[in-house]
Design an enzyme around this catalytic site. Sequence first.
Site, short mmCIF file in Angstrom:
data_model
loop_
_atom_site.label_atom_id
_atom_site.label_comp_id
_atom_site.label_asym_id
_atom_site.label_seq_id
_atom_site.Cartn_x
_atom_site.Cartn_y
_atom_site.Cartn_z
N GLU A 144 -2.14 -3.40 -6.30
CA GLU A 144 -3.17 -2.41 -6.61
C GLU A 144 -2.55 -1.04 -6.83
O GLU A 144 -2.85 -0.34 -7.78
CB GLU A 144 -4.16 -2.38 -5.45
N GLY A 186 0.83 -1.19 0.00
CA GLY A 186 0.00 0.00 0.00
C GLY A 186 0.86 1.24 0.00
O GLY A 186 1.98 1.26 -0.52
N ILE A 187 0.34 2.30 0.60
CA ILE A 187 1.07 3.56 0.67
C ILE A 187 1.11 4.02 2.11
O ILE A 187 0.19 3.74 2.89
CB ILE A 187 0.41 4.63 -0.23
N GLY A 188 2.19 4.68 2.50
CA GLY A 188 2.30 5.17 3.86
C GLY A 188 3.61 4.76 4.49
O GLY A 188 4.47 4.12 3.87
N ALA A 189 3.77 5.10 5.77
CA ALA A 189 5.04 4.86 6.46
C ALA A 189 5.35 3.38 6.61
O ALA A 189 6.52 2.98 6.48
CB ALA A 189 5.00 5.53 7.84
N ILE A 190 4.33 2.54 6.87
CA ILE A 190 4.62 1.12 7.07
C ILE A 190 5.05 0.44 5.77
O ILE A 190 6.10 -0.24 5.76
CB ILE A 190 3.41 0.41 7.71
N GLY A 195 -8.94 -2.49 -1.94
CA GLY A 195 -8.57 -3.81 -2.46
C GLY A 195 -8.07 -4.77 -1.41
O GLY A 195 -7.55 -5.84 -1.75
#
Length: 440
Positions: free
Chosen positions: A237, A214-218, A335
């Site tokens: 995705e 996905g997107i973000g810090a993690i 998703g």
Amino acid sequence: MNWKEIYQSRLVSAKEAVSHIKSGDRVVIGHACAEPQYLVDAMVENREMYRDVEIVHMVPMGKCDYVKPGMESYFRHNAIFAGGGTRDAIYEGRADFTPCCFSRVPKLFERYLPVDVAMIQVTPPDKYGNCSLGLSVDYTKAAAKNARLVIAQVNDQMPYTYGDSRIPVDDIDLFVEKSMPMPELKPRVIGEVEKKIGEYCATLIEDGATLQLGIGAIPDAVCTCLHDKRDLGLHSELISDGVVDLIEEGVINNSRKTLNPGKSIATFLMGTRKLYDFVDHNPDFELYPVDIVNNPDIIMKNNNMISINSCVEVDLMGQVDSESVGDKQISGIGGQVNFVKGAVNSPGGKSIIAMASTAAKGTISKIVPQLEKGAVITTLRTDVDYIVTEYGIARLTGHTLRQRATALINIAHPKFRPELIKAFEERFHRPFDPNCVASL
């Protein structure tokens, strides 16, 4: 007429283009960073021309002025994903929300939500008369295919992508030229918590695996922990900046993928200019509609598929809420369910829900005895595979409810474990034993 003549004959101003929207129309807006913000702004500015226009989209990146108080007689937003600019309007009743897995959104436009107008953003035409949808193919292509009227903002700063991203000039009814920078999502700061989560996730990723991130810090933290891996692939995705360095280093080369070998596959892109420049006219990247990319039956054809997603909270049974805080819709199904199902059915695959153990500056545990009242169950306990926090890894697949609860308590923040243990003992009528879970 050749395509150049067709293009010139359909070139209009933004005001003229949006004048073709009629009262009561359903207008589908291109997704995320490919949102045609110039057209959307023109529609809002000329709102006196119509009433009761339904606006449908997923992740918003623009001003979202159409959901502000006072706009109710002109527009009604039907969200398929709540974002920062729309979630309050949904909660306060000025907008609606339609639950739908991302992979099924194109079907909505084919069967259930007929599209009157699709407003999209594209690149200038190539020498063959094809524009590219650039950053977002996802549901955008289906919306354009099924619309009565297609209005396109032509932006020479949009990256040109391959796969099933191209749309012929002849399939677009009106063109509005406007050059403007693409929206950028700056990388978030990776703290110690995210770094530790990334390290744990990396232990579950083997050489040759295919990743969904996905997107973000993690997700970015996970990427920083993969530099010693080999021959990773991408079927995701979403693709963001975190993968660029790994591709340039050769860590991600897609060489061992069992589906689309040699290619990084996505349905949309969000990031900074670094990512956009990297994918522009890059034949190693291919974007396809979301009903292909997010189809679990297609995802599972990638051997050793690893999906990594996040959530709002998880209860001691393993039920995952990834989209609401109580009864307030803050995002959407997206998703996650698609990739969880695809990954766990992939040969050697794993699905990971990765999250910080707490929220609200450490005042709230994200592992809870029961989901908050009104909360949405996004991913069923029967589908959840691994949960990861900065305190470790809990494998839920194959474990009893008691073992699951134990494993989750073991990776909860220590200050919340006493109340979780109390809830455990009330539920299972036996003392808590942190060692009752089989080895991961």
